[in-house]
Design an enzyme around this catalytic site. Structure first.
Site, PDB file in Angstrom:
ATOM      1  N   THR A   1      -8.742   6.580  -1.719  1.00  0.00           N
ATOM      2  CA  THR A   1     -10.088   6.005  -1.851  1.00  0.00           C
ATOM      3  C   THR A   1     -11.148   7.064  -1.581  1.00  0.00           C
ATOM      4  O   THR A   1     -12.280   6.923  -2.043  1.00  0.00           O
ATOM      5  CB  THR A   1     -10.291   4.811  -0.891  1.00  0.00           C
ATOM      6  OG1 THR A   1      -9.731   5.130   0.387  1.00  0.00           O
ATOM      7  CG2 THR A   1      -9.636   3.563  -1.433  1.00  0.00           C
TER       8      THR A   1
ATOM      9  N   HIS B   1       0.804  -1.232   0.000  1.00  0.00           N
ATOM     10  CA  HIS B   1       0.000   0.000   0.000  1.00  0.00           C
ATOM     11  C   HIS B   1       0.829   1.270   0.000  1.00  0.00           C
ATOM     12  O   HIS B   1       0.276   2.351   0.180  1.00  0.00           O
ATOM     13  CB  HIS B   1      -0.902   0.055   1.233  1.00  0.00           C
ATOM     14  CG  HIS B   1      -1.972  -0.983   1.271  1.00  0.00           C
ATOM     15  ND1 HIS B   1      -3.237  -0.763   0.797  1.00  0.00           N
ATOM     16  CD2 HIS B   1      -1.953  -2.265   1.707  1.00  0.00           C
ATOM     17  CE1 HIS B   1      -3.970  -1.854   0.968  1.00  0.00           C
ATOM     18  NE2 HIS B   1      -3.207  -2.786   1.517  1.00  0.00           N
TER      19      HIS B   1
ATOM     20  N   LYS C   1     -15.017   7.881  -3.310  1.00  0.00           N
ATOM     21  CA  LYS C   1     -16.257   8.166  -2.575  1.00  0.00           C
ATOM     22  C   LYS C   1     -16.831   9.513  -2.992  1.00  0.00           C
ATOM     23  O   LYS C   1     -18.043   9.671  -3.166  1.00  0.00           O
ATOM     24  CB  LYS C   1     -15.970   8.172  -1.064  1.00  0.00           C
ATOM     25  CG  LYS C   1     -15.626   6.794  -0.520  1.00  0.00           C
ATOM     26  CD  LYS C   1     -14.930   6.846   0.836  1.00  0.00           C
ATOM     27  CE  LYS C   1     -14.215   5.521   1.095  1.00  0.00           C
ATOM     28  NZ  LYS C   1     -13.175   5.622   2.140  1.00  0.00           N
TER      29      LYS C   1
ATOM     30  N   LYS D   1      -8.627  13.425   4.614  1.00  0.00           N
ATOM     31  CA  LYS D   1      -7.672  12.315   4.587  1.00  0.00           C
ATOM     32  C   LYS D   1      -6.690  12.549   5.723  1.00  0.00           C
ATOM     33  O   LYS D   1      -6.676  13.615   6.319  1.00  0.00           O
ATOM     34  CB  LYS D   1      -6.933  12.262   3.249  1.00  0.00           C
ATOM     35  CG  LYS D   1      -6.388  13.623   2.784  1.00  0.00           C
ATOM     36  CD  LYS D   1      -5.837  13.569   1.379  1.00  0.00           C
ATOM     37  CE  LYS D   1      -6.871  13.650   0.278  1.00  0.00           C
ATOM     38  NZ  LYS D   1      -7.135  12.377  -0.363  1.00  0.00           N
ATOM     39  N   ARG D   2      -5.855  11.550   6.028  1.00  0.00           N
ATOM     40  CA  ARG D   2      -4.850  11.775   7.059  1.00  0.00           C
ATOM     41  C   ARG D   2      -3.972  12.966   6.692  1.00  0.00           C
ATOM     42  O   ARG D   2      -3.778  13.276   5.511  1.00  0.00           O
ATOM     43  CB  ARG D   2      -3.993  10.520   7.226  1.00  0.00           C
ATOM     44  CG  ARG D   2      -4.687   9.419   7.991  1.00  0.00           C
ATOM     45  CD  ARG D   2      -5.048   9.852   9.393  1.00  0.00           C
ATOM     46  NE  ARG D   2      -3.876   9.925  10.229  1.00  0.00           N
ATOM     47  CZ  ARG D   2      -3.517   8.992  11.115  1.00  0.00           C
ATOM     48  NH1 ARG D   2      -4.286   7.939  11.301  1.00  0.00           N
ATOM     49  NH2 ARG D   2      -2.428   9.133  11.837  1.00  0.00           N
TER      50      ARG D   2
ATOM     51  N   LYS E   1       0.530  14.491   1.095  1.00  0.00           N
ATOM     52  CA  LYS E   1      -0.841  14.720   0.619  1.00  0.00           C
ATOM     53  C   LYS E   1      -1.091  16.197   0.347  1.00  0.00           C
ATOM     54  O   LYS E   1      -2.097  16.570  -0.239  1.00  0.00           O
ATOM     55  CB  LYS E   1      -1.848  14.178   1.630  1.00  0.00           C
ATOM     56  CG  LYS E   1      -1.798  12.650   1.787  1.00  0.00           C
ATOM     57  CD  LYS E   1      -2.796  12.170   2.831  1.00  0.00           C
ATOM     58  CE  LYS E   1      -2.667  10.700   3.179  1.00  0.00           C
ATOM     59  NZ  LYS E   1      -3.257   9.793   2.189  1.00  0.00           N
TER      60      LYS E   1
HETATM   61  C1  26Q Z   1       3.493   1.831  10.747  1.00  0.00           C
HETATM   62  C2  26Q Z   1       4.406   1.698  11.790  1.00  0.00           C
HETATM   63  C3  26Q Z   1       3.991   1.714  13.100  1.00  0.00           C
HETATM   64  C4  26Q Z   1       2.648   1.863  13.362  1.00  0.00           C
HETATM   65  C5  26Q Z   1       1.738   2.003  12.316  1.00  0.00           C
HETATM   66  C6  26Q Z   1       2.166   1.994  11.005  1.00  0.00           C
HETATM   67  C7  26Q Z   1       1.201   2.164   9.891  1.00  0.00           C
HETATM   68  C8  26Q Z   1      -0.152   2.236  10.116  1.00  0.00           C
HETATM   69  C9  26Q Z   1      -1.034   2.447   9.087  1.00  0.00           C
HETATM   70  C10 26Q Z   1       1.649   2.271   8.586  1.00  0.00           C
HETATM   71  C11 26Q Z   1       0.745   2.483   7.549  1.00  0.00           C
HETATM   72  C12 26Q Z   1      -0.618   2.571   7.796  1.00  0.00           C
HETATM   73  C13 26Q Z   1      -1.604   2.829   6.767  1.00  0.00           C
HETATM   74  C14 26Q Z   1      -1.359   3.072   5.511  1.00  0.00           C
HETATM   75  C15 26Q Z   1      -2.423   3.430   4.562  1.00  0.00           C
HETATM   76  O1  26Q Z   1      -3.553   3.681   4.955  1.00  0.00           O
HETATM   77  N1  26Q Z   1      -2.122   3.493   3.265  1.00  0.00           N
HETATM   78  C16 26Q Z   1      -3.122   3.887   2.280  1.00  0.00           C
HETATM   79  O2  26Q Z   1      -3.768   2.709   1.816  1.00  0.00           O
HETATM   80  C17 26Q Z   1      -4.881   3.040   1.000  1.00  0.00           C
HETATM   81  C18 26Q Z   1      -5.586   1.755   0.652  1.00  0.00           C
HETATM   82  O3  26Q Z   1      -4.846   1.022  -0.249  1.00  0.00           O
HETATM   83  C19 26Q Z   1      -4.438   3.816  -0.227  1.00  0.00           C
HETATM   84  O4  26Q Z   1      -5.582   4.220  -0.933  1.00  0.00           O
HETATM   85  C20 26Q Z   1      -3.614   5.031   0.160  1.00  0.00           C
HETATM   86  O5  26Q Z   1      -3.094   5.646  -0.996  1.00  0.00           O
HETATM   87  C21 26Q Z   1      -2.499   4.623   1.101  1.00  0.00           C
HETATM   88  O6  26Q Z   1      -1.813   5.777   1.570  1.00  0.00           O
END
Ligand code: 26Q
Length: 798
Positions: free
Chosen positions: A642, A348, A646, A534-535, A540
């Site tokens: 995503t 991802h 939406k 979004k985050r 972004k």
């Molecule tokens: C990493 C290290 C320690 C703790 C948490 C994390 C962590 C947590 C969440 C690393 C990554 C995430 C989430 C990533 C994420 O949401 N990526 C997004 O995934 C979507 C679905 O595929 C995409 O549409 C987005 O582009 C992408 O940024």
């Protein structure tokens, strides 16, 4: 299911009485909500049991989606919709003077995820059930979900999200399905008496994993799948012993909190414990189920498909090997063959810093047997591949390198499929980020463009639009989303355009009401609602949006009579608690909002609204009201996105860079129905290659940029002494990592085109119609069907 209003009212009154010993008159909304939940559960109980039994009887192949995050939001209305009793229940409640929406609000938002990745997992759960595909979720039942966000003096403050305090009606605790998960200690391999080796564990800490199952109700098809979330407990035989408060807490910590997406959290032992905990528990429970079928172990991959959602569950590779080697006693070769055939993996992210790595000493001391297996996988990989492709390629792709375990390498080597989440992203994986792996295993790489559960994001979130669709093209789109394309025929139909416009306006009024309640600011539904949700992350580029807002503000201050279509800029975003730069941007947006919203000389032409605590429920109100969808990441950085899908489904026009799935949105709607700007991927990579980007040049060359950036440091934007300098310096002294200044002029131009076009409401609504009508390919039903056919090889029961 069939349900008359009369029966519902009787059932509901009885449930209230039986559960709470209360009459209608003496109950409060909490009891109404709980009773409705309990009753809904009773309505699907039989179908749930039947679905489970049928799968077992048919020995159907099932998929298991392993994800450290799920973000379902609220479930009441979506369950009612899926059961086909939404309207009946709403009408029955109305007869009792109750409002379904109001009761539904009592449900806590299930926020066991950070953002896109977790929400995608939940959209996939919905689509699996709705497409009649046997697919299960496997994750962690965190006691605390993603933090609640508050703004204090414009700063983000994080509060705990204790979503379980008043109970969770949907989950079912499965005591008899508990398993044990071991951590630490030492492991020795001893002869097993028949020529093999058997691991002998000493001083291992054993914990109990209890599953809680939540049903996932398929859309009007009587099919119910489940999401299994694991909670940690002290093993029963330990319960008799004395444990200190600290010892108990150390155990309970494992499933206590969701880690916020946060690179500074990388390398935390507790996170590694979480990863192994839900991987081991989930695999053991699948292994137990498979064993109960009484089939030869060779059949495992033809009955079980296990998906690794990002690298967080990558320990599936050594853990499945461990079960096959140590429990089933298979040879390495046989176990490896079955493991690779069973597992598949989705990537991802392409941000290098986000690729998960764990120090060897941590893996080795926490998971000694698992580490032995990882070492063996690595050693065999090196031995097998070096003669074939040479030492350089092997050095770049092996699992253990430089004292760390590379989780992506483990996931790719240990599975038969690696996919990206949008065409552009999958191409970048093949050609750049994972190019060396592509050379080794070209046949493993594929694309699965993300999708969204359109039932939640249209039928539930946007009843006004849904009604227009029903009246225009009939109701078949509700079941077959392809039929939404029928709307294209009405592009010149003034009645339909008027109805679409009215639905949008209705949703804008609804959001306006919420904005007034939450912020005290009133906004006009005549304004353009321009949305970025979004985050909060530098890539972004919420900052690019903000710079444009400051430009508009300065324009209006210079010329108060400036003709301008009123705009409301709406933000929703959480920053990781330790991501200082993201928090700085939040503070700046809030201060600009403060400045702009209270300046009467702007005559209401400009409003900036940053809504607190963005989550699934808030998204359901914001998205239907959006006119403009901001998808402005630096090209190559957003894997897919995503919210772009939406917002499009809800008739917003996309303002975008050619990044992630925006490219496919452009292909679907056509160039003339989307606003594109900014650098392309080859241009961005060109700068990287030459190393010649100079942010300062753009500042010097553009007086507008000078005025805008200076506003951050000269007091024009008040209360950001510190923060303004941080932003200013990140852009100029640190050379603007995400090319904000490079894309500023073309962003401003695209925004100007939007303003011009919005004045022709008929044409605007035509473009909006084209967006709605083109969304079918972004339904997660389509996405999941292609995972099912190409990767998991599971079949629909419908
Ligand atoms: C990493 C290290 C320690 C703790 C948490 C994390 C962590 C947590 C969440 C690393 C990554 C995430 C989430 C990533 C994420 O949401 N990526 C997004 O995934 C979507 C679905 O595929 C995409 O549409 C987005 O582009 C992408 O940024």
């Amino acid at each position: 299911m069939k349900l008359s209003k009369k029966k519902f009212v009787a059932d509901f009154t009885r449930t209230l009485h039986e559960r709470f010993a209360l009459s209608l008159e003496d109950s409060s909304n909490y009891e109404f909500y709980m009773s409705l939940g309990i009753l809904t559960r009773a309505y699907y109980a039989k179908a749930w049991q039947k679905s489970t039994e049928q799968l077992k009887r048919n020995q159907s192949k099932q998929a298991y989606y392993f994800s450290i995050e799920f973000l379902p939001g609220k479930l009441l209305k979506s369950n009612l919709l899926s059961l086909g009793i939404y309207d009946t229940v709403a009408a029955g409640l109305k007869d009792l003077n109750l409002d379904l929406d109001e009761l539904a609000n009592y449900e806590p938002d299930m926020a066991l995820g950070n953002g896109g990745l977790g929400r995608l997992a939940s959209c996939f759960m919905d689509s699996l059930a709705s497409c009649g595909l046997p697919g299960n979720g496997n994750g962690i039942r965190y006691n605390y979900g993603l933090f609640k966000q508050k703004f204090v003096d414009g700063y983000q403050v994080e509060l705990p999200d204790s979503w379980l305090t008043s109970g969770n009606v949907w989950e079912v605790r499965k005591e008899n399905k508990a398993v044990e998960v071991g951590f630490g200690g030492e492991v020795y391999l001893v002869p097993d008496g028949s020529g093999g080796l058997q691991p002998l564990y000493e001083n291992q800490e054993i914990l109990r994993a209890i599953p809680y199952d939540t049903p996932v109700v398929g859309y009007q098809n009587d099919i119910i799948n489940q999401m299994r979330l694991w909670s940690v407990e002290i093993p029963l035989r330990e319960e008799g012993k004395y444990l200190t408060v600290e010892q108990r807490k150390a155990v309970e910590d494992i499933t206590a909190v969701l880690y916020p997406d946060d690179s500074s959290e990388a390398g935390r032992l507790l996170r590694l414990k979480q990863e192994y905990f839900f991987v081991s528990a989930g695999l053991q429970s699948i292994h137990n189920y498979f064993t109960s079928l009484g089939l030869p172990i060779e059949d495992f991959p033809s009955k079980v498909a296990i998906h690794i959602n990002d690298t967080h569950p990558a320990l599936c590779v050594p853990e499945l090997m461990r079960l096959l080697l140590d429990v089933n006693g298979l040879t390495w070769e046989k176990a490896w063959d079955l493991t690779v055939k069973t597992l598949s993996y989705t990537n991802h992210t392409i941000l290098q810093e986000a690729l998960e790595k764990w120090p060897i000493f941590m893996v080795q001391s926490l998971l000694p047997r698992v580490y032995q297996i990882i070492q063996e996988i690595d050693a065999r990989f090196v031995a097998e591949k070096t003669p074939q492709v040479g030492p350089t390629l092997v050095r770049n792709t092996r699992i253990i390198q430089d004292g760390v375990v590379h989780m992506a390498n483990l996931a790719i080597i240990g599975s038969h499929s690696t996919n990206g989440v949008a065409k552009l992203h999958s191409d970048l994986l093949k050609n750049v980020v994972l190019h060396d792996f592509y050379l080794l295993y070209p046949e493993r790489f594929n694309n699965k463009t993300n999708g969204i559960a359109h039932r939640r994001w249209s039928q539930l979130a946007n009843p006004a639009l849904s009604q227009v669709l029903d009246e225009t093209i009939g109701t078949t789109w509700r079941k077959n989303i392809e039929d939404i394309a029928l709307l294209k025929a009405y592009r010149e139909d003034d009645e339909v355009l008027k109805a679409l416009h009215a639905a949008k306006r209705h949703n804008k009024e609804r959001l306006g009401q919420l904005i007034l309640e939450k912020t005290g600011v009133s906004v006009s539904p005549d304004a353009i609602f321009d949305v970025q949700i979004k985050r909060l992350h530098a890539y972004k580029r919420q900052l690019l949006n903000l710079l444009h807002i400051v430009k508009l503000y300065l324009d209006l201050k210079e010329n108060p009579q400036l003709a301008m279509v009123p705009r409301v800029f709406i933000f929703g975003a959480k920053a990781a608690p330790s991501y200082d730069y993201a928090k700085t941007i939040i503070k700046c947006i809030n201060e600009v909002a403060n400045l702009v919203n209270h300046d009467d000389t702007l005559q209401g032409k400009l409003k900036v609204i940053f809504l607190e605590n963005y989550n699934v429920s808030l998204a359901e109100v914001i998205i239907p009201a959006a006119d403009v969808s901001e998808q402005i990441s630096l090209a190559s950085k957003e894997a897919s996105g995503t919210s772009n899908m939406k917002l499009m489904l809800n008739g917003a026009l996309t303002l975008a860079t050619l990044d992630g799935a925006n490219v496919e949105i452009r292909d679907a709607v056509g160039e003339e129905n989307i606003y594109l700007f900014g650098l392309t991927v080859p241009e961005v990579y060109g700068y990287y290659q030459r190393g010649d980007y100079c942010a300062m040049d753009y500042y010097h060359a553009d007086p507008v940029l000078q005025k805008v950036l200076n506003a951050f440091v000269n007091g024009v934007i008040p209360n950001i002494q510190q923060e303004g300098h941080v932003i200013f310096e990140s852009l100029l002294n640190y050379n603007d990592e995400y090319f904000v200044l490079r894309d500023f002029a073309s962003y401003v131009a695209a925004q100007a085109a939007i303003e011009a076009d919005y004045q022709n409401q008929r044409h605007w609504t035509q473009m909006s119609l084209q967006n709605i009508a083109s969304m079918a390919r972004f339904s997660s039903d389509r996405t999941i069907e292609s995972y099912a056919a190409d990767i998991w090889h599971i079949e629909s029961k419908q």
